[in-house]
Design a protein around this motif. Sequence first.
Motif, mmCIF file in Angstrom:
data_model
loop_
_atom_site.group_PDB
_atom_site.id
_atom_site.type_symbol
_atom_site.label_atom_id
_atom_site.label_comp_id
_atom_site.label_asym_id
_atom_site.label_seq_id
_atom_site.Cartn_x
_atom_site.Cartn_y
_atom_site.Cartn_z
ATOM 1 N N ASP A 1 0.689 -1.278 0.021
ATOM 2 C CA ASP A 1 -0.072 -0.173 0.007
ATOM 3 C C ASP A 1 0.900 1.231 0.002
ATOM 4 N N THR A 2 1.883 1.224 0.535
ATOM 5 C CA THR A 2 2.695 2.289 0.922
ATOM 6 C C THR A 2 3.399 2.780 -0.607
ATOM 7 N N PHE A 3 3.698 1.624 -1.259
ATOM 8 C CA PHE A 3 4.529 2.159 -2.469
ATOM 9 C C PHE A 3 3.371 2.354 -3.500
ATOM 10 N N MET A 4 2.472 1.777 -3.504
ATOM 11 C CA MET A 4 1.273 2.015 -4.546
ATOM 12 C C MET A 4 0.643 3.115 -4.394
ATOM 13 N N PHE A 5 0.345 3.411 -3.034
ATOM 14 C CA PHE A 5 -0.445 4.891 -2.819
ATOM 15 C C PHE A 5 0.171 5.813 -2.706
ATOM 16 N N ALA A 6 1.523 5.686 -2.236
ATOM 17 C CA ALA A 6 2.522 7.212 -1.901
ATOM 18 C C ALA A 6 3.346 7.521 -3.132
ATOM 19 N N GLY A 7 3.758 6.203 -4.020
ATOM 20 C CA GLY A 7 4.525 6.168 -5.068
ATOM 21 C C GLY A 7 4.223 6.729 -6.413
ATOM 22 N N HIS A 8 2.976 6.693 -6.672
ATOM 23 C CA HIS A 8 2.650 7.214 -8.018
ATOM 24 C C HIS A 8 2.178 8.426 -8.152
ATOM 25 N N ASP A 9 1.418 8.865 -7.392
ATOM 26 C CA ASP A 9 1.082 10.406 -7.638
ATOM 27 C C ASP A 9 2.021 11.515 -7.212
ATOM 28 N N THR A 10 2.858 11.163 -6.253
ATOM 29 C CA THR A 10 3.984 12.123 -5.955
ATOM 30 C C THR A 10 5.075 12.312 -6.964
ATOM 31 N N THR A 11 5.211 11.246 -7.618
ATOM 32 C CA THR A 11 6.157 11.137 -8.780
ATOM 33 C C THR A 11 5.397 11.581 -10.032
ATOM 34 N N ALA A 12 4.284 11.601 -10.482
ATOM 35 C CA ALA A 12 3.725 12.200 -11.373
ATOM 36 C C ALA A 12 3.653 13.672 -11.272
ATOM 37 N N MET A 13 3.375 14.103 -9.961
ATOM 38 C CA MET A 13 3.306 15.569 -9.996
ATOM 39 C C MET A 13 4.763 15.981 -9.933
ATOM 40 N N ALA A 14 5.814 15.381 -9.443
ATOM 41 C CA ALA A 14 6.995 15.964 -9.521
ATOM 42 C C ALA A 14 7.475 15.842 -11.112
ATOM 43 N N LEU A 15 7.090 15.003 -11.755
ATOM 44 C CA LEU A 15 7.274 15.057 -13.382
ATOM 45 C C LEU A 15 6.666 16.345 -13.964
ATOM 46 N N VAL A 16 5.474 16.457 -13.790
ATOM 47 C CA VAL A 16 4.714 17.598 -14.158
ATOM 48 C C VAL A 16 5.342 18.977 -14.164
ATOM 49 N N PHE A 17 5.690 19.219 -12.936
ATOM 50 C CA PHE A 17 6.567 20.484 -12.633
ATOM 51 C C PHE A 17 7.902 20.437 -13.341
ATOM 52 N N LEU A 18 8.652 19.174 -13.457
ATOM 53 C CA LEU A 18 9.967 19.215 -13.725
ATOM 54 C C LEU A 18 9.846 19.479 -15.482
ATOM 55 N N LEU A 19 8.983 18.768 -16.062
ATOM 56 C CA LEU A 19 8.862 19.032 -17.671
ATOM 57 C C LEU A 19 8.372 20.582 -17.822
ATOM 58 N N SER A 20 7.558 21.036 -16.912
ATOM 59 C CA SER A 20 7.365 22.513 -17.323
ATOM 60 C C SER A 20 8.585 23.358 -17.299
ATOM 61 N N LEU A 21 9.166 23.175 -16.084
ATOM 62 C CA LEU A 21 10.468 23.981 -15.888
ATOM 63 C C LEU A 21 11.573 23.698 -17.033
ATOM 64 N N ILE A 22 11.632 22.455 -17.468
ATOM 65 C CA ILE A 22 12.480 22.204 -18.692
ATOM 66 C C ILE A 22 12.097 22.716 -19.878
ATOM 67 N N ALA A 23 10.707 22.847 -20.001
ATOM 68 C CA ALA A 23 10.189 23.446 -21.368
ATOM 69 C C ALA A 23 10.514 25.084 -21.129
ATOM 70 N N LYS A 24 10.407 25.786 -20.109
ATOM 71 C CA LYS A 24 10.526 27.088 -20.014
ATOM 72 C C LYS A 24 11.809 27.469 -20.078
ATOM 73 N N HIS A 25 12.807 26.616 -19.482
ATOM 74 C CA HIS A 25 14.250 26.870 -19.701
ATOM 75 C C HIS A 25 15.113 26.060 -20.725
ATOM 76 N N LYS A 26 15.251 26.787 -21.970
ATOM 77 C CA LYS A 26 15.737 26.136 -23.285
ATOM 78 C C LYS A 26 17.100 25.707 -23.140
ATOM 79 N N ASP A 27 17.925 26.679 -22.347
ATOM 80 C CA ASP A 27 19.199 26.138 -22.293
ATOM 81 C C ASP A 27 19.531 25.075 -21.288
ATOM 82 N N VAL A 28 18.545 24.919 -20.275
ATOM 83 C CA VAL A 28 18.436 23.820 -19.304
ATOM 84 C C VAL A 28 18.261 22.504 -20.099
ATOM 85 N N GLN A 29 16.954 22.543 -20.791
ATOM 86 C CA GLN A 29 16.633 21.586 -21.594
ATOM 87 C C GLN A 29 17.633 21.026 -22.696
ATOM 88 N N GLU A 30 18.557 21.847 -23.284
ATOM 89 C CA GLU A 30 19.508 21.586 -24.373
ATOM 90 C C GLU A 30 20.620 20.847 -23.516
#
Length: 333
Positions: A135-164
């Motif tokens: 339960d710990t891994f399934m419940f706490a391990g999917h939504d947290t990582t998904a949201m982290a990726l949402v913000f990370l990809l948005s930051l990478i998209a915004k900062h072209k030098d970082v993306q490259e």
Amino acid sequence: MGISLRVNDEQKLKYRNAVYAILNIIVKRASRPWYLLDNIFAFSSQGRLQEELLQTLHGFTKKIIAERKLFHEKTNGKYLKTFETVEENDVFPEGHEENIKNPTYKKKLAMLDLLIAASWNGNQIDDEGIREEVDTFMFAGHDTTAMALVFLLSLIAKHKDVQERIREEVNSVMNQKNYKMTMSVVQEFSYLERCIKESLRLYPSVHFVARYLTDDMQLKKFLIPAGTNIRINIFHLHRNPEFWPNPDVFDPDRFLPENISKRNAYCYIPFSAGLRNCIGQKYAMFEMKLMVAHILHHFYLEPVEDLDNIKLMGDIILRPAKPLHVKFIPIKL
């Protein structure tokens, strides 16, 4: 866990909906003092709904455990032999090396196998304990990582030098003929790791932690008595200008070794800290590195919304109030 969830059947959809629903109940209960009394909460509509949701969540987990146990029973437990311990000082059992070299054997093993092996080997954990760990891994391990990726990809998209720069780092491996994305290779993506850490500084998936004080805590001007429940606001800690100059600026170089050494270790705690820190933090970092590496190898990212204008919601998980979009432009390989 060793069980495929690719099929989007009704039970799996019900499980996902139950996760989100029970998170809302947790927030409601925490913000209403009368709900903190178990007897009152149990008779409320939210209490009754929580009971139904727990049956869904626990039932789904028990099904996964039962399926994995059935697999090992049908194979006479041969895939679990690497976890058996004959003597306390034995590091690996007899036949371990031969098993590990078997590609089928390696493919079958999962974290759940370790838990099942422990339950069969001297009853080190019971069925309820296995369910709690899963339960710990399934419940706490999917939504947290998904949201982290949402913000990370948005930051990478915004900062072209970082993306490259990230793309150059991952392509140095992925453009090689017959490359293998092993764990050791992923560990070498040092710049990508710094970007992930800086993203988690700005947008920690778990934006607060709570602790119960067993002893008095003396601050500079105040004494917090033992028996107090305290809440540590990670979001604001990560933007404290005392530790983070220009705290709202995205700067992965904050996590260069020479800069880390100058800071207090507890001013950055996206996975909490101490004995009750996140059990899955290394797994989460590997998961995010792999996802971003493959995405940037195949796509250019462009922002759609301005991150600075996004309204944030702080329930159990930090998330944007509305969907946060990123444009994916295929790269011709």
